[in-house]
Design an enzyme around this catalytic site. Structure first.
Site, PDB file in Angstrom:
ATOM      1  N   CYS B 134       0.821  -1.218   0.000  1.00 36.81           N
ATOM      2  CA  CYS B 134       0.000   0.000   0.000  1.00 36.81           C
ATOM      3  C   CYS B 134       0.847   1.255   0.000  1.00 36.81           C
ATOM      4  O   CYS B 134       0.676   2.134  -0.823  1.00 36.81           O
ATOM      5  CB  CYS B 134      -0.935   0.015   1.201  1.00 36.81           C
ATOM      6  N   HIS B 135       1.745   1.366   0.963  1.00 38.78           N
ATOM      7  CA  HIS B 135       2.515   2.608   1.060  1.00 38.78           C
ATOM      8  C   HIS B 135       4.005   2.331   1.190  1.00 38.78           C
ATOM      9  O   HIS B 135       4.767   3.189   1.627  1.00 38.78           O
ATOM     10  CB  HIS B 135       1.997   3.464   2.217  1.00 38.78           C
ATOM     11  N   GLY B 136       4.413   1.083   0.861  1.00 33.96           N
ATOM     12  CA  GLY B 136       5.828   0.787   0.708  1.00 33.96           C
ATOM     13  C   GLY B 136       6.646   0.646   1.974  1.00 33.96           C
ATOM     14  O   GLY B 136       7.744   1.180   2.045  1.00 33.96           O
TER      15      GLY B 136
END
Lengths: 428, 170
Positions: B134-136
Site C-alpha cells: 500500500c505505502h511501501g
C-alpha cells in the site's frame, strides 16, 4: 429582505399565510433579487441540489434491495444489478451520481475561490459549505464500503487506520469505530446506517447555506456590491431558474453519458472481487475525488504527520476568509491572484494525479512539492498578496464593464437605426 | 440586605442545576457511545488453536484471528541468523529478535502493516521478508520495520505452544 412583500390574493391564502408563512417564503424565493451579470459558473448551486436529490431518491430505493451483512452485501449488489427491475440503472446512477456530485462541488468551490465569494459578508455561507463538503466526503467514503468488494474493504481499512495515528487513544478509537479488532460486520452495519443518515444532514445544511446566502445576496463576477431592487438585479424566477435549467440539462447529458456508456469508468475493477481480509490488493486507491488528499497523506514521511497535513488541507479552507486579506473580491481585478489561482488549480489536479500513482521515486518528490505549494498558497501567498498586490480599478456598477466597452453604444445605435418605429426612436 | 443574598442563592441553584444536568446528560450519552465498542460476541472469539505440524521450514501459514490475519512462519536457519545479526541501532523500533520469537524457529505475528492496516506480502521487499504494497513499508525476517512509513514493527500477539504441534493464539 428588502424586496416586495407578499400580498395574498385570496382570503384562503391570507388565512393560511398568517398561520404558516409558506406562501411568503415561496414568494421570497421567486422574487429573490439576483445580480443580472451572473454567469454560468453560478449555476452549480442548482446542479448540486439536483445531485443531492438524485442521490437521496436512488439511495433510498437501493436501500430497499441491499442487505447490510458481510455474508450477503456483495451478493445483494449483484442481485440489484441482475435481478431487480432497473436495478442496474439505479445503481449506476447512484455510483456515477457520487462522482458527478463531486465534479460539481469542485467547480462550485473553485468558482468561489476565483470570484472571492468567501469574503465578508459571506464567511458563514463559505464555512457551512466546507462542512457540507466534509460530510459529502464522509458519506461517499462510507457508501463505497457498502458493496463489500476488495476496494471497499481495504479502502475502509486504510482510512479508519488514519485515526490510529492519534497518540495514546488512537488504538481505542479505531476499535470503537470498527466495533471489533478489524473491519467486519459491525463496521458494515454502522456505515450503512450513517451513510443513510448523513445526506439528510447535508440537506439540512444546504437549507442553512441558502438561508445564509439570502441575507447578503449573491456575489457576482465583478465582486462589487450591488444595489438590491435596482436595475442591477433580476428576480430569481424566471431568469436564473431558466439559466440554471439550461446548465442542468448540459450537466445531465454528461452525467448520463457516464451512466449509459462508461458506468464503470470512474470505479475500480477490484471492487467486483468480494472483500477478503487475508489479501490486500497490490495497489489501493480511493475514489478519484479523494485523490488529492490521499497524495498529501502519503507525501509526509510520518504516519501522524501525514494524517495531520491531510486534515489541515481541508481545515485551512475554513480560515480562508481571514487568510485572504485583499479587499477586492473578484480575481478579474486582481492580476497577480488570478495567476496564482490557476497555479493552485493545477496543483490540486497534479495532486489528484499523484494520489493515483505509487508513492515512490519522482511521484513522491512531486507530491511533496505540490503539498508544500498547496499550503504556501493559503498560508503565505494569500496574506502577502492582500497587502502588496496592486489591484485594477473597480467599476462603479456591474453594468459598467458591459456598457463602457469602446464603441458599444455606437454599435447599438447603428443597429437600432436599421429599424423604424417609435420604440427605438430615443436612441437616435 | 436581601439584594445581596438573593443573587448568590440563585447562582448556587443555577450552578447546581447545570452540574446535575451535565452529569445526567453524560450518563445518558455514554450508552450511545459505548454500544459501538466490540460486543460480547466479538470478544468471545478471542482465542484460537492452530495445528502447525504440517508447516515446512521456509513456509508461512496465515490464519484469521479476531478478523485479522496471523502469520505463522517456520523460519530457516539463514533467516534466524540474519535477524539475530542486525544491529539494534539500525532499527526504527529497536527490538531483539530473541524477544520477538520465543522459539526462534517460529515467528508468530499479526499480519497487519502498522502504517494503515494493509496485509504485507511475504518473501518480498528489500529484506526478502515482508513488504507492504500500500505505502511501501519493508520488514525484515523478524517482522521489524526497516524502511517506509510504518512507525513500529509488526505486532506479536499473545500466544503459547500448547504442545510441539499446536499454537494457541490469544
Amino acid at each position: 429582505m428588502s424586496e416586495n412583500k407578499y400580498i395574498p390574493k385570496t382570503k384562503l391564502a391570507k388565512w393560511f399565510d398568517s398561520r404558516l408563512p409558506l406562501l411568503s417564503l415561496s414568494h421570497h424565493l421567486k422574487e429573490y433579487p439576483t445580480p443580472k451579470n451572473l454567469n454560468y459558473w453560478w449555476t452549480f448551486g442548482g446542479i448540486l441540489t439536483f445531485c443531492l436529490i438524485t442521490q437521496i431518491i436512488t439511495g433510498v430505493i437501493l436501500g430497499m434491495h441491499y442487505v447490510a451483512h458481510t455474508d450477503h452485501a456483495f451478493e445483494s449488489i449483484e442481485h440489484i444489478m441482475r435481478d431487480v427491475n432497473y436495478g442496474w440503472l439505479l445503481r449506476y446512477v447512484h455510483a456515477n451520481g457520487a462522482s458527478m456530485f463531486f465534479l460539481a462541488v469542485y467547480i462550485h468551490i473553485f468558482r468561489s475561490l476565483f470570484y472571492g465569494s468567501y469574503k465578508a459578508p459571506r464567511e458563514v455561507i463559505w464555512i457551512i459549505g466546507v462542512i457540507i463538503y466534509l460530510l459529502m466526503m464522509a458519506t461517499a467514503f462510507m457508501g463505497y464500503v457498502l458493496p463489500w468488494g476488495q476496494m471497499s474493504f481495504w479502502g475502509a481499512t486504510v482510512i479508519t487506520n488514519l485515526f490510529s495515528a492519534i497518540p495514546l487513544v488512537g488504538e481505542s478509537i479505531t476499535t470503537w469505530l470498527w466495533g471489533g479488532y478489524a473491519i467486519d460486520n459491525p463496521t458494515l452495519t454502522r456505515f450503512y446506517a450513517l451513510h443513510y443518515l448523513l445526506p439528510f444532514l447535508i440537506f439540512g445544511l444546504i437549507i442553512l447555506h441558502i438561508w445564509a446566502l439570502h441575507v447578503p445576496g449573491n456575489n457576482n463576477p465583478t465582486g462589487i456590491d450591488i444595489k438590491k431592487n435596482s436595475n442591477e438585479t433580476m428576480p430569481f424566477h424566471p431568469y436564473m431558474v431558466m439559466k440554471d435549467i439550461t446548465a442542468l440539462l448540459v450537466f445531465i447529458i454528461i452525467f448520463f453519458w457516464f451512466v449509459f456508456f462508461a458506468p464503470n469508468a470512474l470505479g475500480h475493477p477490484d471492487n467486483y472481487i468480494e472483500a477478503n481480509p487475508l489479501v490486500t490488493p497490490t495497489h489501493i486507491v480511493p475514489e478519484w475525488y479523494l485523490l488529492p488528499f490521499y497524495a498529501i497523506l502519503r507525501a509526509i514521511p510520518s504516519k501522524l504527520g501525514g494524517v495531520i497535513f491531510m486534515f489541515a488541507a481541508i481545515f485551512v479552507l475554513v480560515l480562508l476568509p481571514w487568510l485572504d486579506t485583499s479587499k477586492v473580491r473578484s480575481s478579474i481585478f486582481r492580476p497577480l491572484y488570478r495567476k496564482f489561482f490557476w497555479v493552485l488549480v493545477a496543483t490540486v489536479i497534479l495532486l489528484g494525479y499523484l494520489g493515483a500513482k505509487p508513492p515512490e521515486g519522482i511521484y513522491l518528490v512531486l507530491s511533496r512539492i505540490a503539498t508544500a505549494y498547496y499550503f504556501i498558497h493559503f498560508l503565505i501567498l494569500l496574506p502577502v498578496l492582500g497587502r502588496y498586490e496592486k489591484t485594477d480599478q473597480l467599476p462603479m456598477s456591474i453594468s459598467d464593464p458591459v456598457l463602457n466597452k469602446p464603441g458599444l453604444i455606437d454599435k447599438f445605435k447603428k443597429a437600432a437605426g436599421q429599424y423604424e418605429g417609435d420604440n427605438v426612436g430615443s436612441f437616435k | 440586605m436581601s439584594n445581596k443574598i438573593e443573587p448568590k442563592r440563585r447562582n448556587f441553584l443555577f450552578t447546581a442545576t447545570y452540574t446535575i444536568g451535565a452529569v445526567g446528560l453524560g450518563a445518558a450519552i455514554w450508552p450511545l457511545v459505548d454500544q459501538m465498542n466490540p460486543d460480547a460476541s466479538v470478544k468471545a472469539l478471542s482465542t484460537i488453536e492452530v495445528d502447525v505440524s504440517s508447516v515446512q521450514p521456509g513456509r508461512t501459514i496465515t490464519v484469521l484471528w479476531r478478523g485479522k490475519p496471523i502469520f505463522i512462519r517456520r523460519r530457516t536457519k539463514e533467516e534466524i541468523d540474519e535477524a539475530a545479526a542486525v544491529d539494534l541501532k539500525d532499527l526504527k523500533d529497536p527490538e531483539k529478535d530473541s524477544d520477538r520469537a520465543k522459539n526462534p524457529e517460529w515467528l508468530v505475528m499479526v499480519g497487519v502493516c502498522t502504517h494503515l492496516g494493509c496485509v504485507p506480502l511475504g518473501n518480498k521487499g528489500d529484506y526478502n521478508a515482508w513488504f507492504c504494497p500500500c505505502h511501501g513499508s519493508h520488514y525484515d525476517t523478524s517482522g521489524r520495520v526497516r524502511k517506509g512509513p510504518a512507525p513500529t514493527n509488526l505486532e506479536i500477539p499473545k500466544y503459547e505452544f500448547v504442545n510441539n504441534n499446536t499454537i494457541k493464539i490469544g
